[in-house]
Design a protein around this motif. Sequence first.
Motif, PDB file in Angstrom:
ATOM      1  N   LEU A 172     -54.980 -26.498 -72.341  1.00 29.00           N
ATOM      2  CA  LEU A 172     -56.132 -25.620 -72.551  1.00 29.00           C
ATOM      3  C   LEU A 172     -55.985 -24.940 -73.900  1.00 29.00           C
ATOM      4  O   LEU A 172     -55.059 -24.146 -74.096  1.00 29.00           O
ATOM      5  CB  LEU A 172     -56.225 -24.562 -71.452  1.00 29.00           C
ATOM      6  N   PRO A 173     -56.867 -25.265 -74.852  1.00 24.92           N
ATOM      7  CA  PRO A 173     -56.832 -24.532 -76.126  1.00 24.92           C
ATOM      8  C   PRO A 173     -57.147 -23.056 -75.871  1.00 24.92           C
ATOM      9  O   PRO A 173     -58.001 -22.737 -75.049  1.00 24.92           O
ATOM     10  CB  PRO A 173     -57.948 -25.180 -76.941  1.00 24.92           C
ATOM     11  N   MET A 174     -56.441 -22.185 -76.547  1.00 26.45           N
ATOM     12  CA  MET A 174     -56.652 -20.743 -76.366  1.00 26.45           C
ATOM     13  C   MET A 174     -57.209 -20.174 -77.666  1.00 26.45           C
ATOM     14  O   MET A 174     -56.593 -20.320 -78.714  1.00 26.45           O
ATOM     15  CB  MET A 174     -55.333 -20.045 -76.030  1.00 26.45           C
ATOM     16  N   SER A 175     -58.350 -19.523 -77.569  1.00 28.48           N
ATOM     17  CA  SER A 175     -58.938 -18.922 -78.769  1.00 28.48           C
ATOM     18  C   SER A 175     -58.172 -17.672 -79.168  1.00 28.48           C
ATOM     19  O   SER A 175     -58.111 -17.309 -80.324  1.00 28.48           O
ATOM     20  CB  SER A 175     -60.410 -18.598 -78.538  1.00 28.48           C
ATOM     21  N   LYS A 176     -57.571 -17.019 -78.184  1.00 30.12           N
ATOM     22  CA  LYS A 176     -56.688 -15.891 -78.492  1.00 30.12           C
ATOM     23  C   LYS A 176     -55.531 -15.918 -77.513  1.00 30.12           C
ATOM     24  O   LYS A 176     -55.688 -16.312 -76.360  1.00 30.12           O
ATOM     25  CB  LYS A 176     -57.439 -14.563 -78.439  1.00 30.12           C
ATOM     26  N   VAL A 177     -54.386 -15.549 -77.980  1.00 30.10           N
ATOM     27  CA  VAL A 177     -53.192 -15.531 -77.149  1.00 30.10           C
ATOM     28  C   VAL A 177     -53.008 -14.128 -76.599  1.00 30.10           C
ATOM     29  O   VAL A 177     -53.139 -13.152 -77.314  1.00 30.10           O
ATOM     30  CB  VAL A 177     -51.954 -15.969 -77.964  1.00 30.10           C
ATOM     31  N   THR A 178     -52.702 -14.078 -75.328  1.00 34.39           N
ATOM     32  CA  THR A 178     -52.529 -12.786 -74.672  1.00 34.39           C
ATOM     33  C   THR A 178     -51.050 -12.494 -74.446  1.00 34.39           C
ATOM     34  O   THR A 178     -50.245 -13.417 -74.337  1.00 34.39           O
ATOM     35  CB  THR A 178     -53.288 -12.773 -73.328  1.00 34.39           C
ATOM     36  N   ASP A 179     -50.710 -11.228 -74.382  1.00 34.37           N
ATOM     37  CA  ASP A 179     -49.336 -10.852 -74.050  1.00 34.37           C
ATOM     38  C   ASP A 179     -49.108 -10.855 -72.543  1.00 34.37           C
ATOM     39  O   ASP A 179     -47.989 -10.863 -72.079  1.00 34.37           O
ATOM     40  CB  ASP A 179     -49.022  -9.456 -74.603  1.00 34.37           C
ATOM     41  N   ASP A 180     -50.207 -10.809 -71.758  1.00 29.19           N
ATOM     42  CA  ASP A 180     -50.113 -10.819 -70.304  1.00 29.19           C
ATOM     43  C   ASP A 180     -50.098 -12.270 -69.845  1.00 29.19           C
ATOM     44  O   ASP A 180     -51.117 -12.958 -69.894  1.00 29.19           O
ATOM     45  CB  ASP A 180     -51.303 -10.063 -69.697  1.00 29.19           C
ATOM     46  N   LEU A 181     -48.952 -12.737 -69.424  1.00 28.54           N
ATOM     47  CA  LEU A 181     -48.794 -14.142 -69.073  1.00 28.54           C
ATOM     48  C   LEU A 181     -48.908 -14.393 -67.577  1.00 28.54           C
ATOM     49  O   LEU A 181     -48.359 -15.357 -67.060  1.00 28.54           O
ATOM     50  CB  LEU A 181     -47.447 -14.652 -69.597  1.00 28.54           C
ATOM     51  N   ASN A 182     -49.621 -13.544 -66.873  1.00 28.11           N
ATOM     52  CA  ASN A 182     -49.814 -13.707 -65.436  1.00 28.11           C
ATOM     53  C   ASN A 182     -51.045 -14.565 -65.164  1.00 28.11           C
ATOM     54  O   ASN A 182     -52.099 -14.067 -64.800  1.00 28.11           O
ATOM     55  CB  ASN A 182     -49.947 -12.346 -64.745  1.00 28.11           C
ATOM     56  N   PHE A 183     -50.897 -15.876 -65.355  1.00 29.35           N
ATOM     57  CA  PHE A 183     -51.976 -16.807 -65.083  1.00 29.35           C
ATOM     58  C   PHE A 183     -51.891 -17.295 -63.644  1.00 29.35           C
ATOM     59  O   PHE A 183     -50.825 -17.252 -63.029  1.00 29.35           O
ATOM     60  CB  PHE A 183     -51.876 -18.027 -66.008  1.00 29.35           C
ATOM     61  N   SER A 184     -52.986 -17.769 -63.116  1.00 28.21           N
ATOM     62  CA  SER A 184     -52.965 -18.449 -61.830  1.00 28.21           C
ATOM     63  C   SER A 184     -53.853 -19.677 -61.944  1.00 28.21           C
ATOM     64  O   SER A 184     -54.720 -19.758 -62.814  1.00 28.21           O
ATOM     65  CB  SER A 184     -53.451 -17.529 -60.700  1.00 28.21           C
ATOM     66  N   ILE A 185     -53.609 -20.642 -61.073  1.00 26.35           N
ATOM     67  CA  ILE A 185     -54.374 -21.889 -61.114  1.00 26.35           C
ATOM     68  C   ILE A 185     -54.856 -22.214 -59.710  1.00 26.35           C
ATOM     69  O   ILE A 185     -54.140 -21.988 -58.732  1.00 26.35           O
ATOM     70  CB  ILE A 185     -53.534 -23.043 -61.707  1.00 26.35           C
ATOM     71  N   GLN A 186     -56.079 -22.685 -59.637  1.00 27.56           N
ATOM     72  CA  GLN A 186     -56.628 -23.185 -58.384  1.00 27.56           C
ATOM     73  C   GLN A 186     -56.763 -24.692 -58.542  1.00 27.56           C
ATOM     74  O   GLN A 186     -57.384 -25.170 -59.500  1.00 27.56           O
ATOM     75  CB  GLN A 186     -57.993 -22.573 -58.090  1.00 27.56           C
ATOM     76  N   VAL A 187     -56.167 -25.436 -57.624  1.00 27.89           N
ATOM     77  CA  VAL A 187     -56.207 -26.891 -57.663  1.00 27.89           C
ATOM     78  C   VAL A 187     -57.117 -27.368 -56.542  1.00 27.89           C
ATOM     79  O   VAL A 187     -56.975 -26.952 -55.398  1.00 27.89           O
ATOM     80  CB  VAL A 187     -54.786 -27.483 -57.501  1.00 27.89           C
ATOM     81  N   LEU A 188     -58.064 -28.238 -56.888  1.00 28.57           N
ATOM     82  CA  LEU A 188     -59.043 -28.737 -55.924  1.00 28.57           C
ATOM     83  C   LEU A 188     -58.735 -30.180 -55.561  1.00 28.57           C
ATOM     84  O   LEU A 188     -58.458 -31.001 -56.442  1.00 28.57           O
ATOM     85  CB  LEU A 188     -60.448 -28.647 -56.527  1.00 28.57           C
ATOM     86  N   SER A 189     -58.792 -30.486 -54.280  1.00 29.98           N
ATOM     87  CA  SER A 189     -58.524 -31.864 -53.874  1.00 29.98           C
ATOM     88  C   SER A 189     -59.727 -32.750 -54.179  1.00 29.98           C
ATOM     89  O   SER A 189     -60.849 -32.269 -54.364  1.00 29.98           O
ATOM     90  CB  SER A 189     -58.143 -31.932 -52.394  1.00 29.98           C
ATOM     91  N   ALA A 190     -59.457 -34.031 -54.253  1.00 33.74           N
ATOM     92  CA  ALA A 190     -60.470 -35.012 -54.630  1.00 33.74           C
ATOM     93  C   ALA A 190     -61.451 -35.265 -53.491  1.00 33.74           C
ATOM     94  O   ALA A 190     -61.111 -35.137 -52.313  1.00 33.74           O
ATOM     95  CB  ALA A 190     -59.784 -36.323 -55.025  1.00 33.74           C
ATOM     96  N   VAL A 191     -62.667 -35.640 -53.866  1.00 37.24           N
ATOM     97  CA  VAL A 191     -63.712 -35.987 -52.903  1.00 37.24           C
ATOM     98  C   VAL A 191     -64.243 -37.365 -53.276  1.00 37.24           C
ATOM     99  O   VAL A 191     -64.529 -37.634 -54.444  1.00 37.24           O
ATOM    100  CB  VAL A 191     -64.861 -34.951 -52.927  1.00 37.24           C
ATOM    101  N   SER A 192     -64.385 -38.243 -52.276  1.00 39.70           N
ATOM    102  CA  SER A 192     -64.878 -39.600 -52.554  1.00 39.70           C
ATOM    103  C   SER A 192     -66.334 -39.562 -53.001  1.00 39.70           C
ATOM    104  O   SER A 192     -67.030 -38.559 -52.826  1.00 39.70           O
ATOM    105  CB  SER A 192     -64.749 -40.476 -51.305  1.00 39.70           C
TER     106      SER A 192
END
Length: 151
Positions: free
Chosen positions: A88-108
């Motif tokens: 993910l390109p970041m337009s600005k870098v943050t000092d707060d590195l508390n990211f989270s990710i949501q992963v979605l399962s595939a659908v036919s």
Amino acid sequence: KIRHQVPAYLQVKLKAESFVSSDTKVGELGGAKLFDASGNCISCSSPMLYSLEATPNKKGTVNEEAVPGENISFPVNSSSVYDVLMDLPMSKVTDDLNFSIQVLSAVSATGKNTEEQKGRQVSKWSVQMVLHSTTQKAVVHTGVKVSGDFS
């Protein structure tokens, strides 16, 4: 601290730890969203790009919602370092590195997964994130929320 310089990007390595079916030979990912510490979706305005460890030349854009028939498929390989690499390109870098990710399962493409397609869904992911700037990199630890049609 990471300096506030551009260009910078966040690299996300997803590794499938377990699947709905332990017999599956193919894993699938439907999409993913990345959030900052405040819960704002930072990949929704600038989509993540992906590549696979098994086939590095296979590249594309990560869907932010699961789109029927548009899945990222990868071979099951317990010895691989990662299965899906997202940037993910970041337009600005943050000092707060508390990211989270949501992963979605595939659908036919039909909108309803068969038993075989359900078996390809990842039930547990491990994630490693590295924030790269022009001068430094920082490893980011994060949790993963997995959602999808597993039943």
